[in-house]
Design an enzyme around this catalytic site. Structure first.
Site, mmCIF file in Angstrom:
data_model
loop_
_atom_site.group_PDB
_atom_site.id
_atom_site.type_symbol
_atom_site.label_atom_id
_atom_site.label_comp_id
_atom_site.label_asym_id
_atom_site.label_seq_id
_atom_site.Cartn_x
_atom_site.Cartn_y
_atom_site.Cartn_z
ATOM 1 N N CYS A 16 0.696 -1.254 -0.022
ATOM 2 C CA CYS A 16 0.078 0.020 0.109
ATOM 3 C C CYS A 16 0.866 1.188 0.195
ATOM 4 O O CYS A 16 1.424 1.626 -0.983
ATOM 5 C CB CYS A 16 -1.117 0.070 1.121
ATOM 6 S SG CYS A 16 -2.496 1.028 1.035
ATOM 7 N N GLU A 36 -2.216 -8.951 4.242
ATOM 8 C CA GLU A 36 -2.268 -9.592 5.794
ATOM 9 C C GLU A 36 -3.741 -9.595 6.229
ATOM 10 O O GLU A 36 -3.839 -10.436 7.321
ATOM 11 C CB GLU A 36 -1.213 -8.773 6.736
ATOM 12 C CG GLU A 36 -2.008 -7.429 6.763
ATOM 13 C CD GLU A 36 -1.876 -6.389 5.526
ATOM 14 O OE1 GLU A 36 -1.834 -5.266 5.859
ATOM 15 O OE2 GLU A 36 -1.170 -6.672 4.664
ATOM 16 N N HIS A 75 -3.686 -5.142 0.655
ATOM 17 C CA HIS A 75 -3.267 -5.743 1.883
ATOM 18 C C HIS A 75 -3.313 -7.149 1.977
ATOM 19 O O HIS A 75 -4.280 -7.886 2.356
ATOM 20 C CB HIS A 75 -3.984 -5.486 2.962
ATOM 21 C CG HIS A 75 -3.721 -3.507 3.180
ATOM 22 N ND1 HIS A 75 -2.665 -3.105 4.053
ATOM 23 C CD2 HIS A 75 -4.344 -2.550 2.757
ATOM 24 C CE1 HIS A 75 -2.894 -1.694 4.043
ATOM 25 N NE2 HIS A 75 -3.836 -1.574 3.169
#
Length: 509
Positions: free
Chosen positions: A79, A169, A167
């Site tokens: 990001c 994660e 993202h």
């Protein structure tokens, strides 16, 4: 722990989650803030740049010397990390009219690139950014897009430098763990050797080398962290470890006796000190939350210090500090003595002039539990819910009296016992009852009552950094409410807290 992956924190709310996901791949990772980086990155095998709440054009936007690492160590920008790398090389970043927040689907994936090995077009990812990369630097190559973002991922040819604008994660990026795995193992060639057994052996070996034949004292609480820390230290230094368990009068019902019994047969030297009356006297008349925390901490220090001085030639103070404590204390990787004010051990290092040892300070709670399982600690100890250092002192809103403590202990016991009876205890991260500084009108029998209100709190979490309220069954809540009102004299109303963290905290004070 041997460094493997460095995560550079630009202030994203997801940074800790990146570290957890990397560790779940059996790769050790550590977080450092962007403004506190080492002079050399040679000890790391890979670097991940986190997201950030800032735009690259913000005058105080986080900045690092990207040239010091690019081309030398594999890098993955996430990001803001991706935008920063592109901006640094002359790419065009702007807050476009089309922004992406939430789910998106990858397309035009370069499946020949190792980062997207076995990742298919249409893979769901999670976007959370206002700015976007409109034009890449001439030397960069786009390797994936979405319907609205043309450069969802890119790489630098002839370098192991990658970036993604989504993202990996978060849960909603369905192949996020696989993408991280591809980067770490297929691009950076990082070894997956961070297993609980290897970790336990390494910690014990390091403790032996560091402490040698010195004596150590540890304040046991009966919780997971201090218990695992104690067992690690015991395996390293044996009888040179002295454990002290202080009853501050704010524990759960019968907790003091129960905990002492649980430690029997573990080989630990545990000395129990019942200082309930002392704490309650010191707290009399005080209502402000931070004042109560400081009083509890001060009295704990005094009691602990008195007991510690009965042991001769102590050189070390052991603490069960874990990574979420470290992160929530001012700095992500700050000094060991930086401890939140509500921790029982706050202030001990300065007072006692002892060296500090924290075997768990770089582990998350679930990692501590897995380590405990490897050490063959009883499941009843490992699966205990977290309990705050000041105990019921921050679950009694307002001033603290012995009568209020007894009332709350009984109500809390009903709630926790019911969670176990209904087989819900292990599905909840943390639970407890709050005694509110509120009285309400009720009717019991033919009489009007004006009595206390208690709030039930149950949350799910993985590391206490964020938490969500648990949707407990209505029939369960009904049973608990009825049992508290019928059996705990002084309570005529029970409510359930449905607030998440953030914006609310887990505890009420």
């Amino acid at each position: 722990m041997k460094p493997r992956v460095l995560i550079i924190d630009f202030g994203s709310q997801y940074t800790q989650l990146i570290a957890r996901k990397v560790r779940e791949l059996f790769v050790y990772s550590e977080i450092l803030p962007f403004n506190a980086l080492p002079d050399s990155f040679e000890k790391y095998q890979a670097i991940i740049l986190s997201g950030s709440p800032y735009s690259v054009y913000y005058e105080k936007a986080p900045q690092i010397d990207i040239d010091a690492m690019r081309g030398k160590i594999p890098i993955l920008g996430v990001c803001y990390g991706a935008q920063y790398m592109a901006h640094h090389e002359g790419g065009k970043i702007e807050a476009s009219e089309v922004r992406e927040y939430g789910r998106a689907n990858l397309q035009d994936i370069d499946t020949s690139d190792l980062l997207f090995d076995t990742i298919n077009n249409g893979a769901q990812v999670w976007m959370s950014h206002g700015d976007t990369i409109i034009e890449l630097p001439d030397s960069f190559k786009s390797i994936a897009s979405t319907e609205d973002v043309i450069h969802a991922a890119f790489k630098v040819p002839d370098e192991d430098t990658y970036a993604i604008q989504f993202h990996p994660e978060v849960y909603h990026t369905k192949d996020g763990q696989k993408i991280l795995d591809n980067f770490l193992t297929k691009i950076a060639n990082v070894s997956k050797d961070w297993t609980p057994k290897a970790l336990a052996d390494e910690i014990i070996d390091n403790l032996k080398k560091e402490i040698k034949n010195d004596k150590v004292i540890l304040g046991l609480s009966g919780g997971v962290d201090s218990t695992v820390a104690a067992v690690l230290l015991h395996k390293a230094i044996g009888k040179n470890l002295h454990c002290i368990f202080v009853n501050n009068g704010l524990l759960r019902l019968n907790e003091f006796e129960t905990v002492l019994k649980q430690y029997e047969g573990m080989g630990l030297q545990v000395h129990g000190v019942n200082a309930s009356a002392r704490f309650l006297r010191a707290l009399k008349g005080y209502s402000e939350p931070e004042t109560k925390r400081k009083i509890i901490g001060k009295e704990f220090i005094a009691v602990f210090d008195e007991e510690a001085h009965k042991i001769k030639n102590v050189k070390w103070l052991a603490q069960g500090t874990i990574y979420s404590d470290v992160i929530e204390s001012a700095s992500v990787d700050g000094p060991a003595a930086t401890i939140k004010s509500h921790h029982n051990v706050g202030g001990l290092p300065e007072k006692m002039h002892l060296k500090i040892v924290e075997p768990l300070r770089l582990l998350f709670k679930d990692e501590v539990r897995r380590l405990g399982t490897t050490l063959e600690i009883k499941n009843e100890l490992l699966q205990k819910h977290p309990f705050p250092g000041p105990g019921l002192g921050i679950r009694i809103l307002g001033d603290i009296t012995e009568d209020k403590v007894i009332l709350l202990q009984k109500a809390d016991d009903v709630f926790i016992s019911a969670l176990k009876k209904w087989n819900l205890y292990d599905d909840v991260w943390q639970a407890g009852v709050m005694l509110l500084p509120v009285q309400s009108v009720g009717v019991m029998g033919d009489e009007r009552t004006y009595e206390q209100v208690v709030a039930l709190r149950a949350v799910s979490s993985t590391d206490a950094m964020t938490a969500d309220w648990v949707n407990l069954p209505y029939k369960f809540l009904q049973e608990v409410s009825n049992k508290i009102i019928n059996n705990v004299k002084g309570v005529n109303r029970v409510v359930y807290d449905i607030s998440s963290k953030p914006p609310a905290t887990i505890e009420w004070e």
